[in-house]
Design an enzyme around this catalytic site. Structure first.
Site, PDB file in Angstrom:
ATOM      1  N   SER A  66      76.730 -48.107   3.053  1.00  0.00           N
ATOM      2  CA  SER A  66      77.194 -46.916   2.331  1.00  0.00           C
ATOM      3  C   SER A  66      77.421 -47.146   0.845  1.00  0.00           C
ATOM      4  CB  SER A  66      78.486 -46.399   2.952  1.00  0.00           C
ATOM      5  OG  SER A  66      78.179 -45.706   4.137  1.00  0.00           O
ATOM      6  N   LYS A  69      75.198 -45.278  -1.339  1.00  0.00           N
ATOM      7  CA  LYS A  69      75.362 -43.829  -1.553  1.00  0.00           C
ATOM      8  C   LYS A  69      75.798 -43.500  -2.979  1.00  0.00           C
ATOM      9  CE  LYS A  69      76.758 -43.029   3.272  1.00  0.00           C
ATOM     10  NZ  LYS A  69      77.926 -42.878   4.145  1.00  0.00           N
ATOM     11  N   TYR A 193      67.100 -42.700   3.578  1.00  0.00           N
ATOM     12  CA  TYR A 193      68.529 -43.011   3.699  1.00  0.00           C
ATOM     13  C   TYR A 193      68.739 -44.353   4.416  1.00  0.00           C
ATOM     14  CZ  TYR A 193      73.240 -42.977   5.583  1.00  0.00           C
ATOM     15  OH  TYR A 193      74.518 -43.352   5.938  1.00  0.00           O
ATOM     16  N   TYR A 245      86.241 -43.645   2.433  1.00  0.00           N
ATOM     17  CA  TYR A 245      86.276 -42.681   3.554  1.00  0.00           C
ATOM     18  C   TYR A 245      87.663 -42.095   3.768  1.00  0.00           C
ATOM     19  CZ  TYR A 245      81.721 -44.467   3.920  1.00  0.00           C
ATOM     20  OH  TYR A 245      80.458 -44.819   3.606  1.00  0.00           O
ATOM     21  N   VAL A 263      79.594 -50.358   5.906  1.00  0.00           N
ATOM     22  CA  VAL A 263      79.921 -50.907   7.231  1.00  0.00           C
ATOM     23  C   VAL A 263      79.438 -52.344   7.451  1.00  0.00           C
ATOM     24  CG1 VAL A 263      80.224 -48.757   8.527  1.00  0.00           C
ATOM     25  CG2 VAL A 263      77.941 -49.747   8.308  1.00  0.00           C
TER      26      VAL A 263
END
Ligand code: DON
Length: 315
Positions: A66, A69, A193, A245, A263
């Site tokens: 992530s 991102k 992605y 998050y 992760v």
């Protein structure tokens, strides 16, 4: 430039925090990540002259997950402008897990809350510059390479493992398609992605990215403008409000610096120069045992201790 602590002190902090790896586990839903050694913990700080301070397991590479991102978001904003990107993805924290379907069911027409949850990131991946999925991925990897001046590679095993287990991401992409928010077909957007999540990175490379974010898009080492200060400002806002998050509030309260986790157990953090005697840092942490929110358990605790000792918080 001098760091606020010695290597010996940092080594001691790493060993103190290593025990926190038992507070989590490696990402079990992606088999290639489940195999990582859960006891590893490493940290690297990079200063504005490229000087480095490191301790623990620093000779590691891991996938961005992530963390990618925030970089894909920076890339599309830089290419198309903030206004255009914010038509497709919002800048609100969700309070839900990073891969939750709930926001789609509760809010119509389903614009993703922010680019750092999976739905927002898949939307952004489809927007990357390029005329094909290959070109879009290639442009992203080259954009990241322009930060660090080194070539990057895809971890094929992780990519295949992700692809085989991407059921929830596929479901999210179908929701996006239904809402007319996806600029590509589901499988195409998903492919970019999952590839960006599977890019391999080292602590040194990651800290360099953090350093450039800390200095508002201008690399303090090469003096090169990598991206605009407007884009950097929004990236830092998103990292503070959504980067960890649904533990972002706690991280802001106890650590107080822009950060983004993945992760695989990596954390990218940026200490802007105004926070610490006009000396900014990029910080990269790796420890693959992740907690219930998906953040590195020992990595988060180590950053918390470091920030409170040296008052890194931007607040
Ligand atoms: O899509 C996924 O589930 C993973 N490839 C990346 C998610 C991730 O890193 C969330 N992090 N905390």
């Amino acid at each position: 430039m001098r760091f606020p602590l010695s290597t010996d002190q940092l080594v001691h902090m790493v060993e103190e925090n290593r025990s926190h790896t038992i507070l989590g586990n490696t990402a079990q839903y992606i088999p290639a990540l489940a195999n990582q050694d859960p006891n590893q913990l490493g940290i690297l700080l990079m200063g504005a002259q490229g000087d480095m301070l490191m301790a623990g397991d620093t000779d590691v590479s891991f996938t961005l997950q992530s963390i990618s991102k925030i970089i894909s978001f920076i890339s599309v904003c830089q290419e198309y402008g903030l206004e255009h990107v914010l038509e497709k993805v919002d800048v609100e924290p969700t309070g839900e897990a990073f891969n939750s379907i709930i926001p789609f069911e509760i809010h119509r027409p389903g614009k993703p809350f922010n680019p750092l949850i999976n739905a927002g990131a898949i939307t952004v991946s489809a927007m990357l510059p390029g005329n094909s999925t290959d070109e879009k991925f290639q442009n992203l990897i080259e954009f990241i390479e322009s930060f660090i001046g080194e070539q990057l590679e895809l971890d094929e095993d992780v990519y295949i493992s992700e692809k085989e287990t991407a059921h929830r991401n596929r479901a999210l992409a179908y929701y996006l398609k239904e809402s007319n928010l996806l600029e590509l077909e589901v499988e195409e957007a998903l492919d970019i992605y999952l590839k960006q999540c599977s890019i391999n990175i080292t602590l040194k490379q990651l800290a360099r990215i953090g350093l450039i974010i800390a200095y508002n898009g201008k690399d303090p080492i090469t003096k090169k403008d990598v991206f605009s200060s407007d884009v950097a400002r929004l990236a830092k806002v998103l990292m503070v409000t959504c980067g960890m998050y649904n533990a972002s509030g706690k991280f802001a309260a106890h650590v107080g610096i822009p950060a983004k986790s993945g992760v695989s157990g990596g954390i990218l953090a940026a200490v802007p120069p105004q926070c610490h005697r006009e000396a900014g840092y990029g910080i990269a942490v790796y420890s693959p045992s992740i907690d219930v929110s998906g953040n590195s358990a020992a990595g988060t605790m180590l950053l918390k201790q470091l920030s409170s000792m040296f008052n890194f918080s931007i607040f």
